[in-house]
Design a protein around this motif. Structure first.
Motif, mmCIF file in Angstrom:
data_model
loop_
_atom_site.group_PDB
_atom_site.id
_atom_site.type_symbol
_atom_site.label_atom_id
_atom_site.label_comp_id
_atom_site.label_asym_id
_atom_site.label_seq_id
_atom_site.Cartn_x
_atom_site.Cartn_y
_atom_site.Cartn_z
ATOM 1 N N GLU A 43 0.854 -1.187 0.000
ATOM 2 C CA GLU A 43 0.000 0.000 0.000
ATOM 3 C C GLU A 43 0.887 1.233 0.000
ATOM 4 O OE1 GLU A 43 -3.486 2.537 2.256
ATOM 5 O OE2 GLU A 43 -2.726 0.731 3.249
ATOM 6 N N ALA A 44 0.796 2.011 -1.060
ATOM 7 C CA ALA A 44 1.551 3.260 -1.165
ATOM 8 C C ALA A 44 0.745 4.370 -0.499
ATOM 9 C CB ALA A 44 1.807 3.591 -2.631
ATOM 10 N N GLY A 45 1.377 5.109 0.398
ATOM 11 C CA GLY A 45 0.658 6.103 1.176
ATOM 12 C C GLY A 45 -0.199 5.455 2.242
ATOM 13 N N SER A 46 0.403 4.529 2.978
ATOM 14 C CA SER A 46 -0.356 3.707 3.931
ATOM 15 C C SER A 46 -0.782 4.461 5.185
ATOM 16 C CB SER A 46 0.459 2.472 4.329
ATOM 17 O OG SER A 46 1.750 2.838 4.780
ATOM 18 N N GLY A 47 -0.146 5.596 5.474
ATOM 19 C CA GLY A 47 -0.573 6.436 6.584
ATOM 20 C C GLY A 47 -0.606 5.718 7.924
ATOM 21 N N VAL A 62 0.311 -7.587 3.495
ATOM 22 C CA VAL A 62 0.399 -6.200 3.053
ATOM 23 C C VAL A 62 1.554 -5.475 3.738
ATOM 24 C CG1 VAL A 62 -0.898 -4.077 2.634
ATOM 25 C CG2 VAL A 62 -2.130 -6.250 2.889
ATOM 26 N N ASP A 63 2.427 -4.847 2.934
ATOM 27 C CA ASP A 63 3.434 -3.923 3.421
ATOM 28 C C ASP A 63 2.925 -2.501 3.202
ATOM 29 O OD1 ASP A 63 4.994 -6.166 3.810
ATOM 30 O OD2 ASP A 63 6.314 -5.803 2.092
ATOM 31 N N GLY A 64 3.562 -1.543 3.849
ATOM 32 C CA GLY A 64 3.168 -0.151 3.664
ATOM 33 C C GLY A 64 4.375 0.749 3.460
ATOM 34 N N ILE A 65 4.171 1.807 2.686
ATOM 35 C CA ILE A 65 5.207 2.834 2.531
ATOM 36 C C ILE A 65 4.539 4.197 2.617
ATOM 37 C CG2 ILE A 65 5.061 2.732 -0.009
ATOM 38 C CD1 ILE A 65 8.053 3.513 -0.064
ATOM 39 N N ASP A 66 5.179 5.123 3.323
ATOM 40 C CA ASP A 66 4.629 6.461 3.495
ATOM 41 C C ASP A 66 5.782 7.437 3.717
ATOM 42 O OD1 ASP A 66 1.541 7.458 4.200
ATOM 43 O OD2 ASP A 66 3.110 8.818 4.897
ATOM 44 N N TYR A 67 5.556 8.694 3.338
ATOM 45 C CA TYR A 67 6.587 9.718 3.511
ATOM 46 C C TYR A 67 6.656 10.207 4.955
ATOM 47 C CZ TYR A 67 9.340 13.911 2.519
ATOM 48 O OH TYR A 67 10.332 14.869 2.510
ATOM 49 N N SER A 68 5.510 10.178 5.666
ATOM 50 C CA SER A 68 5.422 10.762 7.007
ATOM 51 C C SER A 68 5.831 9.765 8.080
ATOM 52 C CB SER A 68 3.988 11.244 7.269
ATOM 53 O OG SER A 68 3.816 11.578 8.628
ATOM 54 N N GLU A 69 6.884 10.069 8.796
ATOM 55 C CA GLU A 69 7.334 9.215 9.886
ATOM 56 C C GLU A 69 6.325 9.212 11.028
ATOM 57 O OE1 GLU A 69 9.206 6.311 10.820
ATOM 58 O OE2 GLU A 69 10.602 7.433 9.556
ATOM 59 N N ALA A 99 13.519 -4.002 -1.445
ATOM 60 C CA ALA A 99 14.051 -5.313 -1.810
ATOM 61 C C ALA A 99 12.950 -6.247 -2.297
ATOM 62 C CB ALA A 99 14.771 -5.933 -0.606
ATOM 63 N N GLU A 100 11.728 -6.017 -1.821
ATOM 64 C CA GLU A 100 10.582 -6.872 -2.141
ATOM 65 C C GLU A 100 9.968 -6.475 -3.485
ATOM 66 O OE1 GLU A 100 8.745 -10.113 -0.920
ATOM 67 O OE2 GLU A 100 9.473 -8.954 0.776
ATOM 68 N N THR A 101 9.395 -7.446 -4.198
ATOM 69 C CA THR A 101 8.514 -7.154 -5.328
ATOM 70 C C THR A 101 7.134 -7.709 -4.983
ATOM 71 O OG1 THR A 101 9.250 -9.173 -6.452
ATOM 72 C CG2 THR A 101 10.323 -7.097 -7.081
ATOM 73 N N TYR A 102 6.115 -7.208 -5.681
ATOM 74 C CA TYR A 102 4.749 -7.403 -5.213
ATOM 75 C C TYR A 102 3.826 -7.935 -6.305
ATOM 76 C CZ TYR A 102 6.444 -4.760 -1.247
ATOM 77 O OH TYR A 102 7.170 -4.369 -0.160
ATOM 78 N N ASP A 103 2.784 -8.636 -5.855
ATOM 79 C CA ASP A 103 1.728 -9.081 -6.759
ATOM 80 C C ASP A 103 0.684 -7.989 -6.979
ATOM 81 O OD1 ASP A 103 2.937 -11.518 -7.093
ATOM 82 O OD2 ASP A 103 1.544 -12.643 -5.839
ATOM 83 N N ALA A 104 0.626 -7.012 -6.081
ATOM 84 C CA ALA A 104 -0.284 -5.882 -6.249
ATOM 85 C C ALA A 104 0.261 -4.684 -5.492
ATOM 86 C CB ALA A 104 -1.689 -6.222 -5.746
ATOM 87 N N ILE A 105 0.069 -3.505 -6.068
ATOM 88 C CA ILE A 105 0.374 -2.242 -5.403
ATOM 89 C C ILE A 105 -0.889 -1.411 -5.451
ATOM 90 C CG2 ILE A 105 1.728 -0.114 -5.438
ATOM 91 C CD1 ILE A 105 4.026 -1.688 -6.666
ATOM 92 N N ILE A 106 -1.312 -0.903 -4.296
ATOM 93 C CA ILE A 106 -2.549 -0.124 -4.227
ATOM 94 C C ILE A 106 -2.264 1.265 -3.676
ATOM 95 C CG2 ILE A 106 -3.939 -2.207 -3.921
ATOM 96 C CD1 ILE A 106 -4.240 -1.431 -0.936
ATOM 97 N N MET A 107 -3.063 2.218 -4.123
ATOM 98 C CA MET A 107 -2.997 3.581 -3.583
ATOM 99 C C MET A 107 -4.424 4.121 -3.537
ATOM 100 S SD MET A 107 -0.240 6.514 -4.502
ATOM 101 C CE MET A 107 0.109 7.811 -3.287
ATOM 102 N N PRO A 108 -5.146 3.793 -2.463
ATOM 103 C CA PRO A 108 -6.575 4.103 -2.398
ATOM 104 C C PRO A 108 -6.901 5.531 -1.991
ATOM 105 C CG PRO A 108 -5.907 2.865 -0.464
ATOM 106 C CD PRO A 108 -4.692 2.967 -1.338
#
Length: 251
Positions: A43-47, A62-69, A99-108
């Motif tokens: 999830e991109a922008g997982s907040g 599900v992994d998450g990535i976000d800019y805000s610490e 390092a990981e690759t994914y079967d799906a990337i979501i940004m809801p």
């Protein structure tokens, strides 16, 4: 001068959109679209984990990535309370390498609109493509700013109990039709027994895209089998009156 989802905005987000809070059925929609995915999802922008946590509780990986610490710290706390331990990454969607690759990337839920230039959007889509496995899918929501009113000012108060509260002033500053973006100033103020104890100012810029324009951006990044739905229901021809559009495409 401006913060980006700092401490106070994270606190308000947790009050108004806690983990599991569905916005117009988006959590149910994404859970349904992802239910056949056996591998990892990003999830991109997982907040703070509003959507990430219920997806994990559905048994998805599900992994998450976000800019805000600050948002990520809050997400970690929510996950720990529920016995969940996803991989959470701090990173800029315009420039990240996992390092990981994914079967799906979501940004809801319109988070893609926070990428405030076409160049930033193109970089993010390219990186999504690079981080997908062959045959993997990207699912992205876009908002159209139908309700934006330039010059509008609103103030909302949130009662935290024990004499504390947060006020949020929203000032709709600008609609830029050339660059297809709106600018809103958000002023958070935290009060304790009538005294101001903290404040935070955020410039909230949202960029929108035409449907055909975004399809071309996805194609340019290498995606195929592109579909579009509106209102979290699949439609062959989305209504122009809808504010939320969801694009799905395959690597």
């Amino acid at each position: 001068m401006f913060s980006y989802y700092g401490k106070l905005s994270t606190e308000v987000y947790n009050l108004t959109k806690p983990p599991g809070h569905s916005i117009d059925g988006d959590i149910e929609y994404y859970a349904d679209r992802l239910k056949g995915v056996k591998g990892q999802i990003l999830e991109a922008g997982s907040g703070t984990g509003r959507m990430l946590i219920p997806l994990l509780e559905e048994g998805l990986k599900v992994d998450g990535i976000d800019y805000s610490e600050e948002m990520l710290d809050s997400c970690r706390e929510h996950c720990q309370k529920r016995g969940l331990s996803p991989q959470l990454y701090q990173g800029d969607l315009r420039d990240f390498l996992l390092a990981e690759t994914y079967d799906a990337i979501i940004m809801p839920t319109g988070s893609f609109a926070l990428l405030d230039s076409r160049g930033a959007a193109e970089k993010a889509l390219s990186l999504f493509y690079q981080h997908l496995n062959s045959g993997g899918r990207v699912i992205i929501d876009l908002y159209l700013p139908a309700s934006f009113q330039e010059g509008e000012v609103t103030t909302t108060a949130f009662d935290l109990g024990q004499g504390e509260g947060i006020t949020l002033e929203k000032k709709s500053v600008e609609t830029d039709w050339i660059h297809q973006q709106t600018v809103t100033y958000l002023k958070y103020e935290k009060w304790s027994k009538g005294r101001l104890i903290d404040t935070e100012l955020q410039q909230f810029t949202l960029r929108w895209y035409g449907l055909e324009e975004f399809i071309m951006l996805l194609e340019r990044a290498g995606f195929k089998e592109i579909t579009c739905s509106a209102g979290y229901q699949f439609l062959q021809q989305p209504s122009h009156g809808e504010q939320v559009f969801t694009f799905e495409a395959v690597k």
